[in-house]
Design a protein around this motif. Structure first.
Motif, PDB file in Angstrom:
ATOM      1  N   ALA A   1      44.774  37.163  35.678  1.00  0.00           N
ATOM      2  CA  ALA A   1      44.744  37.460  34.248  1.00  0.00           C
ATOM      3  C   ALA A   1      45.530  38.734  33.933  1.00  0.00           C
ATOM      4  O   ALA A   1      46.435  38.734  33.086  1.00  0.00           O
ATOM      5  CB  ALA A   1      43.291  37.589  33.795  1.00  0.00           C
TER       6      ALA A   1
ATOM      7  N   ASN B   1      44.698  49.261  39.363  1.00  0.00           N
ATOM      8  CA  ASN B   1      44.295  48.234  40.340  1.00  0.00           C
ATOM      9  C   ASN B   1      44.115  48.899  41.702  1.00  0.00           C
ATOM     10  O   ASN B   1      44.891  49.794  42.057  1.00  0.00           O
ATOM     11  CB  ASN B   1      45.393  47.155  40.429  1.00  0.00           C
ATOM     12  CG  ASN B   1      44.892  45.884  41.088  1.00  0.00           C
ATOM     13  OD1 ASN B   1      43.994  45.229  40.567  1.00  0.00           O
ATOM     14  ND2 ASN B   1      45.459  45.525  42.227  1.00  0.00           N
TER      15      ASN B   1
ATOM     16  N   ALA C   1      38.755  51.390  38.435  1.00  0.00           N
ATOM     17  CA  ALA C   1      38.117  51.911  37.216  1.00  0.00           C
ATOM     18  C   ALA C   1      36.615  51.965  37.467  1.00  0.00           C
ATOM     19  O   ALA C   1      36.046  51.046  38.052  1.00  0.00           O
ATOM     20  CB  ALA C   1      38.423  50.997  36.050  1.00  0.00           C
TER      21      ALA C   1
ATOM     22  N   ASP D   1      37.963  35.845  35.129  1.00  0.00           N
ATOM     23  CA  ASP D   1      36.604  35.586  35.621  1.00  0.00           C
ATOM     24  C   ASP D   1      35.576  36.535  35.011  1.00  0.00           C
ATOM     25  O   ASP D   1      34.387  36.218  34.940  1.00  0.00           O
ATOM     26  CB  ASP D   1      36.555  35.760  37.152  1.00  0.00           C
ATOM     27  CG  ASP D   1      37.185  34.597  37.891  1.00  0.00           C
ATOM     28  OD1 ASP D   1      37.686  33.664  37.243  1.00  0.00           O
ATOM     29  OD2 ASP D   1      37.182  34.630  39.147  1.00  0.00           O
TER      30      ASP D   1
END
Ligand code: FAD
Length: 427
Positions: free
Chosen positions: A14, A36, A78, A301
């Motif tokens: 995504a 990431n 994060a 997801d």
């Protein structure tokens, strides 16, 4: 912030898609930042092929820096959001911390392995959701056969040659189907092990691939049984120990290999965002924004995206949806700056592919069920088209495997304790 800054948390199917589309749509007028933990996008559908020795691990990774020119990549996880102050906090791989402000935020942190509260599973089972786990599993399977080859005790030999896969979704089905081919190859130097590798595939459901078209399930079931895999439906694991697993049927199966493929649940970070959830996923509207924060998008997801093709339902946790969520979110973010009109997410299922190794696959492109070699061509073609990079290397590995067979050695880089099934992800 001179240019609008769009921060994307998570660079899977995504997040990677949003970044790529936005980079094209914005022509440099926006600053696009990805947070990431790794410097690559991971093509998860081919991970079973890494775990069973067919593909080299780096084949299923695509460098973010190379594939997303103009996008800033922050290596980090994060760990907190201030939605009113519009900032995201993160921790980098060396423990340093940082915080970044945004004008638009996309939360696309994906999912993690799902654990079930079964005694011994967290200690003895191995799942795979990332490269290190798949690589560990490949080494583990290889080592079991090599140690069985040298075992003097027949019971130990049989236990090391027994592999129990729990969960017959697409991941477990592919692992069992491809794993049995791998171990049949590995035992070739040991005549006393010929015919010994035993693979069991368990699921509590009434059939394989319970969430997919029953025709895919039937085709896969036939291939597995033909290869000698013991498919045990309506069966689960009651306990895992050092020596083996006890099944719900009461049978005790001596084994050193419990492979956990029972599915996934949204990343635990979702619980800490402070927003409403449904089935553990962040609630969003059909435009993919979260309630009360029109500048915050959640996709993939991690998000409970309404499925407009099936009113009342939410979209499944598949790469197909995640990629299309990404495209829609990118358009809607551009629209929020006056470029085009925002659109609701609506996507009809285009079918699924299940790679069973060898010359076998099962697929239903556009709802048409196919199996065997034609399905193999469709499956491999689909993966090559869907990968955002590394296609030639992947095709090269497939070609070499068909000509030369598998390269069955352990690298021993990842100790078992480094890849536990995450106890924090237990339900
Ligand atoms: C083994 C396996 C095989 C699969 N095979 C198929 C298949 O054949 N077909 C299919 O349609 N689907 C398949 N799926 C499902 C599909 O891969 C997922 O639905 C898809 O990856 C979801 O995309 P995503 O972007 O939401 O999450 P992901 O692709 O998982 O990406 C999430 C990203 O967020 C990052 N992240 C996580 N936490 C943080 C954090 N705190 N901060 C920053 N970043 C974070 C992760 O590192 C990752 O890069 C498979 C899944 C698995 C595990």
């Amino acid at each position: 912030m001179a240019r609008p800054r769009i921060v994307i948390v998570g660079a899977g199917f995504a997040g990677f898609t949003v970044a790529r589309k936005l980079a094209k749509l914005s022509h440099g007028s926006a600053e696009i930042v990805i947070v990431n933990p790794t410097d690559y996008f991971l093509y998860l559908p081919l991970l079973p092929e890494v775990a069973t020795g067919l593909l080299e691990p780096r084949r299923v990774t695509v460098s973010l820096a190379a594939a997303l020119p103009g996008v800033r990549v922050i290596l980090g996880e994060a760990d907190n959001f201030d939605l009113d102050g519009r900032t995201v906090g993160y921790t980098d791989p060396e423990g340093g911390t940082g915080r970044i402000g945004y004008h638009r935020l996309v939360i696309s942190v994906g999912s993690v392995n799902k654990l079930l509260p079964v005694p011994g599973v967290a200690e003895h089972a191995h799942g795979f959701r990332g490269i290190s786990e798949a690589l560990y599993l490949r080494d583990h399977i290889t080592r079991q056969i090599e140690m069985a080859g040298n075992a003097s005790d027949d019971a130990e030999r049989q236990a090391r040659c027994t592999f129990v896969v729990v969960g017959a979704g697409y991941t477990g089905t592919e692992v069992a189907a491809q794993g049995v081919l791998y171990t049949d190859d590995l035992v070739k130097p040991w005549p006393e092990l010929h015919g010994r590798p035993r693979w069991l595939l368990l699921d509590t459901a009434e059939r394989l691939l319970p969430s997919l078209d029953h025709r895919l399930a039937e085709a896969s079931d036939a291939v597995l049984r033909e290869r000698g895999v013991e498919v045990m439906t309506k069966t689960s694991v009651q306990e895992a120990t050092d020596d083996g697993v006890r099944l719900s049927t009461g049978e005790f199966v001596p084994t050193r290999s419990l492979i956990w493929c029972v599915g996934v649940r949204p990343d635990p970070l979702v619980d800490h965002v402070g927003l409403p959830t449904r089935e553990g996923r962040l609630v969003v509207d059909e435009f993919l924004t979260v309630p009360g924060y029109p500048d915050v998008y959640a996709i993939g997801d991690a998000a409970a995206v309404p499925d407009l093709t099936m009113p009342g339902e939410i979209t499944g946790m598949t790469a197909q949806h995640a990629v299309r969520h990404g495209t829609t979110a990118a358009h809607n973010i551009a629209a929020s700056y006056g470029h085009g009109r925002r659109r609701a997410y609506k996507h009809h299922d285009l079918g699924f592919v299940v790679d069973l190794g060898g010359l076998d696959s099962a697929a239903n492109p556009l709802g048409i069920p196919i199996k065997g070699f034609p399905a193999k061509v469709v499956t491999r073609g689909y993966h090559l088209l869907s990968m955002p990079g590394n296609r030639v290397r992947v095709a090269g590995d497939w070609l070499l495997d068909s000509v030369l067979g598998r390269h069955g050695v352990q690298l021993g880089l990842i100790p078992g304790r480094a890849v536990p099934l995450d106890v924090n992800s237990a339900e």
